[in-house]
Design a protein around this motif. Structure first.
Motif, short mmCIF file in Angstrom:
data_model
loop_
_atom_site.label_atom_id
_atom_site.label_comp_id
_atom_site.label_asym_id
_atom_site.label_seq_id
_atom_site.Cartn_x
_atom_site.Cartn_y
_atom_site.Cartn_z
N PHE A 196 27.40 46.09 27.95
CA PHE A 196 28.77 46.55 27.72
C PHE A 196 29.41 47.04 29.03
O PHE A 196 30.56 46.72 29.32
CB PHE A 196 28.78 47.67 26.68
N VAL A 197 28.66 47.82 29.81
CA VAL A 197 29.25 48.35 31.05
C VAL A 197 29.21 47.33 32.19
O VAL A 197 29.91 47.49 33.19
CB VAL A 197 28.54 49.64 31.50
N ARG A 198 28.42 46.26 32.04
CA ARG A 198 28.32 45.27 33.10
C ARG A 198 29.28 44.10 32.93
O ARG A 198 29.64 43.45 33.91
CB ARG A 198 26.88 44.70 33.13
N THR A 199 29.71 43.80 31.70
CA THR A 199 30.50 42.60 31.48
C THR A 199 31.82 42.62 32.23
O THR A 199 32.50 43.65 32.30
CB THR A 199 30.77 42.37 29.98
N ARG A 200 32.19 41.48 32.80
CA ARG A 200 33.49 41.34 33.47
C ARG A 200 34.36 40.30 32.78
O ARG A 200 35.54 40.20 33.07
CB ARG A 200 33.29 40.90 34.93
N HIS A 201 33.78 39.56 31.88
CA HIS A 201 34.48 38.40 31.32
C HIS A 201 34.97 38.61 29.90
O HIS A 201 35.56 37.71 29.31
CB HIS A 201 33.57 37.17 31.39
N ALA A 202 34.75 39.80 29.35
CA ALA A 202 35.13 40.04 27.97
C ALA A 202 36.44 40.79 27.82
O ALA A 202 37.01 40.83 26.73
CB ALA A 202 34.01 40.79 27.25
N PHE A 203 36.93 41.37 28.91
CA PHE A 203 38.10 42.24 28.79
C PHE A 203 39.15 41.94 29.87
O PHE A 203 38.81 41.54 30.99
CB PHE A 203 37.68 43.71 28.91
N GLY A 204 40.40 42.17 29.52
CA GLY A 204 41.51 42.09 30.47
C GLY A 204 41.55 40.78 31.22
O GLY A 204 41.44 39.69 30.64
N ASN A 205 41.72 40.87 32.54
CA ASN A 205 41.81 39.69 33.40
C ASN A 205 40.45 39.30 33.99
O ASN A 205 40.39 38.56 34.96
CB ASN A 205 42.80 39.95 34.54
N GLU A 206 39.39 39.84 33.42
CA GLU A 206 38.03 39.53 33.84
C GLU A 206 37.75 39.99 35.27
O GLU A 206 36.89 39.43 35.96
CB GLU A 206 37.72 38.03 33.69
N GLY A 207 38.47 41.00 35.71
CA GLY A 207 38.28 41.50 37.06
C GLY A 207 37.61 42.86 37.08
O GLY A 207 37.35 43.48 36.04
N ASP A 208 37.33 43.33 38.30
CA ASP A 208 36.62 44.59 38.45
C ASP A 208 37.45 45.77 37.97
O ASP A 208 36.90 46.74 37.43
CB ASP A 208 36.22 44.78 39.92
N LEU A 209 38.78 45.73 38.14
CA LEU A 209 39.62 46.85 37.71
C LEU A 209 39.58 47.02 36.20
O LEU A 209 39.60 48.15 35.69
CB LEU A 209 41.06 46.64 38.19
N ASP A 210 39.51 45.92 35.48
CA ASP A 210 39.39 46.01 34.01
C ASP A 210 38.02 46.51 33.60
O ASP A 210 37.88 47.26 32.63
CB ASP A 210 39.68 44.64 33.37
N ARG A 211 37.00 46.10 34.35
CA ARG A 211 35.65 46.59 34.04
C ARG A 211 35.56 48.10 34.27
O ARG A 211 34.89 48.81 33.52
CB ARG A 211 34.61 45.87 34.90
N ILE A 212 36.27 48.59 35.28
CA ILE A 212 36.29 50.03 35.55
C ILE A 212 36.83 50.79 34.34
O ILE A 212 36.29 51.82 33.94
CB ILE A 212 37.13 50.33 36.80
#
Length: 497
Positions: free
Chosen positions: A225-241
């Protein structure tokens, strides 16, 4: 990561670091110390913790009666059982996830400021201490990603701390790193963490599968959940944050719940998981300091813990957007608020309480007609503020506030604790106008006799005291408008989208 490790031999375990620590793990320390044999057990926990000597990059000791800043670092190194699918293959361990945690002096609030790994910064030259005790100076780099402040060229956490100071003006006092496995073991110790997603998630890269709505995750699923980058927002690091901030808020609520704090079994699991995952600076690596910090962290209410991110914009030098730079319209004020211990939450400030106690006569100094800024005539003196403050405030008054009839009068005869504005009775309308611009309280306004400026004209005298918070930053913290930021508090239950 280079550096000396104390308290125990280095174990062949995961060095891949991922941020996941807050009051819950720390609270376990002080709860346990109250029990029979608590001190002995704390010494055992101390032996779990690894340390790195960062020299002068941080503070030499933990101060219980002051505000403090902790840099929490997570790296993208993949080593460690079960972690081969995370991070970048072959990485030396960069500063992949970074949170600068500021805890206020009065412990009424805290700010967790995320620093994007792709933020373009200058990394200063830094001195590292090798495992054999020798010192090695690592050269600096300009216009590079923040994540290169750790790992590249042998840089250690002290180099990352120095980079934070260079980029924000905020000096971290201490650092903590926690590995991938901490996410798994901490979430398992509290029987899972509640998360929420607006849409169903099926990410083949992180292997995260969740239905829309609320779910409870722990272990491997929590890490995904905390590692995924492709499941939320624009799939970028800012969304992962953003997702990581929501997750941390939920974990903190779970760790602070009565169900957790009244369970000796859970507390022991938390304490073991947190300490085995930790690498800290040498000043934090002893039982007394860990206990002191735990007691201080416990005082901060979750509703007054703000999560936000360094304000950024796309790097204007890039055609293909891959990195970001500080948003100069917002970033400096955010940094100043943290440096000056100003809350991002609606915490009642001491200055507001002080104003309520002021006499009616003092409060009345702020009431009445106000002159136009262009009619305000004032000279600015430095009476205890940092060097250069009078000129900086003058520039602000003339350029941004429209107080063009102002001048720098140099240093005051003596230093003062609080900023004051002295004025003659017939300058009261000017004084009220300037008080509104500067956020001065009635107590800061000092009716007196008229003085003249360098042109021989009557003028007021603004003396900047030790409470001066920076050019354009209002002295009354309650009147400061927080920059337009995306932020949340630890007590909010949010859904990732």
């Amino acid at each position: 990561m280079p550096g000396r490790r104390g308290h125990r031999p280095e174990k062949k375990k995961s060095k891949g670091k991922r941020v996941l620590l807050w009051t819950g793990g720390s609270m376990a320390f002080f709860v346990l110390v109250a029990g029979v044999g608590g001190y002995v057990y704390l010494k055992h926990l101390e032996g779990n913790v690894s340390t790195t000597d960062v020299g002068t990059a941080g503070s030499s000791s933990f101060k219980k009666d002051e505000a403090f800043n902790i840099l929490i670092i997570g790296t993208d190194k993949r080593t460690g059982e079960g972690n081969e699918g995370y991070g970048d293959k072959g990485s030396v361990g960069h500063a992949d996830t970074n949170i600068l945690l500021h805890v206020s002096k009065d412990r009424s609030n805290a700010t967790a400021l995320s620093i994007p790994r792709d933020l373009i910064v200058d990394i200063p030259e830094c001195e590292t201490i090798q495992e054999d005790g020798t010192k090695k100076v690592i050269q600096g780099s300009t216009d590079v990603r923040f994540n290169q402040s750790l790992g590249d060229l042998g840089r250690d956490a002290g180099c990352t701390m120095r980079t934070v100071k260079e980029a924000t003006g905020i000096k971290p006092d201490h650092f903590m790193m926690a590995d991938f496995n901490a996410v798994k073991t901490l979430t398992t110790a509290v029987d899972g963490v509640d998360v929420c997603v607006e849409h169903a998630v099926d990410d083949p890269k992180s292997h995260l599968k969740l239905p829309a709505g609320e779910s409870t995750v722990e272990g491997e699923q929590a890490l995904a959940f905390v590692r995924t980058r492709h499941a939320f927002g624009n799939e970028g690091d800012l969304d992962r944050i953003k997702v990581q901030q929501q997750f941390l808020g939920s974990l903190m609520r779970k760790m602070s719940s009565s169900d957790t704090l009244t369970s000796p079994t859970k507390l022991v699991k938390l304490a073991e998981a947190a300490t085995k995952a930790l690498t800290v600076d040498s000043a934090l690596g002893n039982v007394g300091t860990l206990k002191d910090m735990a007691l201080e962290l416990k005082k901060v209410p979750t509703k007054n813990i703000t999560f936000t991110t360094v304000p950024v914009i796309d790097n204007p030098t890039e055609k293909v957007k891959a990195t970001v730079v500080v948003n100069e319209a917002k970033g400096p004020q955010v940094f100043d608020m943290i440096k000056n211990d100003i809350s991002f939450t609606e915490v009642e400030q001491k200055e507001k309480e002080k104003q309520k106690k002021e006499s009616a006569a003092v409060a009345a100094r702020l009431k009445g007609e106000k002159s136009e800024p262009s009619e305000v005539r004032v000279r600015v003196l430095n009476g205890g503020a940092p060097a250069g403050s009078a000129q900086q405030e003058l520039n602000y008054l003339q350029t941004d506030a429209g107080v063009t009839k102002s001048e720098n009068a140099g240093n005051a005869p003596a230093e003062i604790a609080k900023t004051t504005l002295e004025y003659a009775p017939d300058q009261a309308d000017q004084a009220r106008a300037l008080a509104e611009i500067l956020g001065l309280s009635g107590a800061a306004m000092k009716p007196g006799e008229s003085v003249t400026n360098s042109q021989g004209l009557p003028t007021m005298t603004l003396t900047l005291g030790k409470d001066f918070k920076g050019a354009g930053v209002k002295l009354d913290a309650t009147s400061i408008k927080t920059p337009d930021l995306e932020k949340s508090t630890a007590d909010e239950k949010l859904c990732a989208s």
